[in-house]
Design a protein around this motif. Structure first.
Motif, mmCIF file in Angstrom:
data_model
loop_
_atom_site.group_PDB
_atom_site.id
_atom_site.type_symbol
_atom_site.label_atom_id
_atom_site.label_comp_id
_atom_site.label_asym_id
_atom_site.label_seq_id
_atom_site.Cartn_x
_atom_site.Cartn_y
_atom_site.Cartn_z
ATOM 1 N N ALA A 8 0.856 -1.190 0.000
ATOM 2 C CA ALA A 8 0.000 0.000 0.000
ATOM 3 C C ALA A 8 0.891 1.238 0.000
ATOM 4 C CB ALA A 8 -0.908 0.003 1.221
ATOM 5 N N THR A 9 0.418 2.288 -0.653
ATOM 6 C CA THR A 9 1.128 3.561 -0.670
ATOM 7 C C THR A 9 0.122 4.668 -0.370
ATOM 8 O OG1 THR A 9 0.853 3.577 -3.082
ATOM 9 C CG2 THR A 9 2.994 2.891 -2.247
ATOM 10 N N PRO A 10 0.583 5.876 -0.037
ATOM 11 C CA PRO A 10 -0.356 6.963 0.285
ATOM 12 C C PRO A 10 -1.394 7.180 -0.815
ATOM 13 C CG PRO A 10 1.875 7.594 0.870
ATOM 14 C CD PRO A 10 1.989 6.283 0.152
ATOM 15 N N GLY A 11 -2.659 7.182 -0.401
ATOM 16 C CA GLY A 11 -3.743 7.368 -1.354
ATOM 17 C C GLY A 11 -4.079 6.149 -2.171
ATOM 18 N N ASN A 12 -3.447 5.028 -1.866
ATOM 19 C CA ASN A 12 -3.647 3.806 -2.654
ATOM 20 C C ASN A 12 -3.732 2.605 -1.710
ATOM 21 O OD1 ASN A 12 -3.899 2.586 -5.278
ATOM 22 N ND2 ASN A 12 -1.826 1.776 -5.046
ATOM 23 N N PRO A 13 -4.848 2.501 -0.961
ATOM 24 C CA PRO A 13 -4.962 1.438 0.030
ATOM 25 C C PRO A 13 -5.134 0.057 -0.586
ATOM 26 C CG PRO A 13 -7.031 2.618 -0.166
ATOM 27 C CD PRO A 13 -6.039 3.366 -1.009
ATOM 28 N N LEU A 14 -4.634 -0.934 0.107
ATOM 29 C CA LEU A 14 -4.747 -2.325 -0.324
ATOM 30 C C LEU A 14 -6.188 -2.801 -0.165
ATOM 31 C CD1 LEU A 14 -3.273 -4.969 -1.146
ATOM 32 C CD2 LEU A 14 -2.764 -5.320 1.267
ATOM 33 N N LYS A 215 7.846 5.259 -4.615
ATOM 34 C CA LYS A 215 7.952 4.479 -3.384
ATOM 35 C C LYS A 215 8.381 3.038 -3.645
ATOM 36 C CE LYS A 215 6.223 7.571 -0.374
ATOM 37 N NZ LYS A 215 6.946 8.060 0.827
ATOM 38 N N MET A 216 7.970 2.493 -4.783
ATOM 39 C CA MET A 216 8.252 1.092 -5.114
ATOM 40 C C MET A 216 8.917 1.001 -6.493
ATOM 41 S SD MET A 216 7.088 -0.759 -2.598
ATOM 42 C CE MET A 216 6.199 -0.289 -1.092
ATOM 43 N N PRO A 217 10.077 1.614 -6.674
ATOM 44 C CA PRO A 217 10.696 1.639 -8.010
ATOM 45 C C PRO A 217 11.021 0.249 -8.546
ATOM 46 C CG PRO A 217 12.251 2.365 -6.341
ATOM 47 C CD PRO A 217 10.919 2.285 -5.668
ATOM 48 N N GLU A 218 11.182 -0.727 -7.638
ATOM 49 C CA GLU A 218 11.523 -2.076 -8.075
ATOM 50 C C GLU A 218 10.393 -2.756 -8.842
ATOM 51 O OE1 GLU A 218 9.755 -2.459 -3.926
ATOM 52 O OE2 GLU A 218 11.096 -1.067 -4.979
ATOM 53 N N LEU A 219 9.178 -2.195 -8.767
ATOM 54 C CA LEU A 219 8.043 -2.788 -9.477
ATOM 55 C C LEU A 219 7.947 -2.309 -10.925
ATOM 56 C CD1 LEU A 219 5.224 -2.535 -6.763
ATOM 57 C CD2 LEU A 219 6.675 -4.508 -7.312
ATOM 58 N N PHE A 220 8.768 -1.348 -11.304
ATOM 59 C CA PHE A 220 8.606 -0.716 -12.608
ATOM 60 C C PHE A 220 9.862 -0.848 -13.459
ATOM 61 C CE2 PHE A 220 5.598 1.164 -9.728
ATOM 62 C CZ PHE A 220 4.432 1.214 -10.489
ATOM 63 N N VAL A 221 9.669 -0.658 -14.756
ATOM 64 C CA VAL A 221 10.785 -0.730 -15.696
ATOM 65 C C VAL A 221 10.803 0.546 -16.527
ATOM 66 C CG1 VAL A 221 10.819 -3.238 -15.812
ATOM 67 C CG2 VAL A 221 9.365 -1.956 -17.407
ATOM 68 N N GLY A 222 11.893 0.737 -17.260
ATOM 69 C CA GLY A 222 12.031 1.911 -18.102
ATOM 70 C C GLY A 222 11.608 1.626 -19.529
ATOM 71 N N SER A 223 12.357 2.148 -20.475
ATOM 72 C CA SER A 223 11.997 2.001 -21.881
ATOM 73 C C SER A 223 12.090 0.543 -22.326
ATOM 74 C CB SER A 223 12.909 2.876 -22.743
ATOM 75 O OG SER A 223 14.268 2.587 -22.464
#
Length: 313
Positions: A8-14, A215-223
């Protein structure tokens, strides 16, 4: 264990009432999944939710809450190479896939390992962008598994690039065929500004998704890599041909944002003309990420999905 799988992140509850874990995808890739249950004692069925490129389960919490409130269970997973699932090459920031059909194999294994044994019939599908392309590609073989599907902004044509789409495809194909398929193409746009963005006109939802990424950069990728571009554009060309569309019998709703700068509305309209099992609903004023748009657009999409999946009511 679940609380360390989903975040969960601010404004994005589980969302409540869920189970989460990992299943084994094609070629033994470890893929993260979650199943969210509705509050009703008798569910209307289960929606298999397929994400777009560089998305994850967390990004869809709000939509999952909406869908479970309708009386559906939601089963979803992070596609290979992104989210909380295994990466495919050494560079974890590159958006990559070896073969487009690997995505389809993962969906089939998800259905077999998680959806069929652990959720409620009948099964529906909601898919966005690359996820919708995967659904379109699989659709001729989904007739006995999926009752109906709703496709949001299907990635059937690439627009908004610095060079024409055929040139992008030629470059991606050439690099892939000479062994440079892992080379990244385009800019890393994870930190794009709200003004002028092609995804959504909703500033709050844009900020929420940006916070999640920070907050969770490991969940995302770039180009994406050249191979990813080559494989997806090749699939887009194949699934829009009449001979493919003729073999799709799953009733399909095409939700097409009219101001989509990534997949042009005209391409989605053309798809609907050749797609007998589909009906097109234009959403005037909306951009690419329809389920993350302003309420005036987003509510149209959700209402259409609910009506389409509950025709007897």
């Amino acid at each position: 264990m679940d609380d360390v799988i989903l975040h969960a992140t601010p404004g994005n509850p589980l969302p409540e009432n869920y189970t989460a874990g990992y299943f084994t995808g094609h070629r033994n890739k470890k893929l993260r999944y979650a199943v969210f249950r509705c509050q009703q004692s008798v569910a209307k069925g289960t929606i298999v939710l397929l994400h777009g490129r560089n998305e994850c389960i967390e990004k869809y919490y709000e939509t999952i809450i909406n869908l479970t409130a309708m009386g559906f269970w939601v089963a979803t997973f992070d596609m290979r190479g992104q989210g909380g699932s295994d990466r495919l090459i050494k560079n974890p920031d590159a958006g990559h896939v070896h073969r487009f059909r690997d995505y389809e194999q993962d969906v089939s294994l998800f259905m077999e390992q998680i959806v069929l044994p652990d959720t409620r019939l009948p099964f529906y599908m909601v898919a966005h962008s690359t996820g919708a392309l995967i659904a379109l590609s699989m659709a001729p073989n989904l007739s006995n598994r999926i009752e109906r599907m709703a496709l949001c902004s299907p990635f059937i044509q690439l627009s908004g690039q610095s060079m024409p789409s055929p040139a992008v495809f030629t470059i991606a194909a050439t690099l892939s065929l000479i062994g440079l398929g892992r080379m990244r193409l385009g800019k890393d746009q994870r930190e794009r500004n709200f003004i002028g963005n092609p995804l959504t006109s909703d500033e709050l939802r844009f900020a929420r998704n940006l916070t999640l990424m920070q907050k969770m950069p490991e969940l995302f990728v770039g180009s994406p890599t050249a191979r990813w571009v080559y494989e997806t554009m090749k699939a887009a060309s194949r699934v829009t041909k009449q001979e493919h569309l003729t073999h799709i019998h799953v009733p399909t709703l095409l939700l097409a944002p009219v101001l989509d700068p990534i997949t042009p509305y005209g391409a989605q309209e053309e798809l609907s003309r050749n797609f007998r099992a589909a009906q097109l609903i234009p959403v005037t004023g909306a951009r690419h990420e329809l389920l993350h748009e302003r309420d005036i657009f987003r509510s149209q999409a959700l209402a259409a999905i609910e009506a389409f999946f509950s025709p007897e009511e």
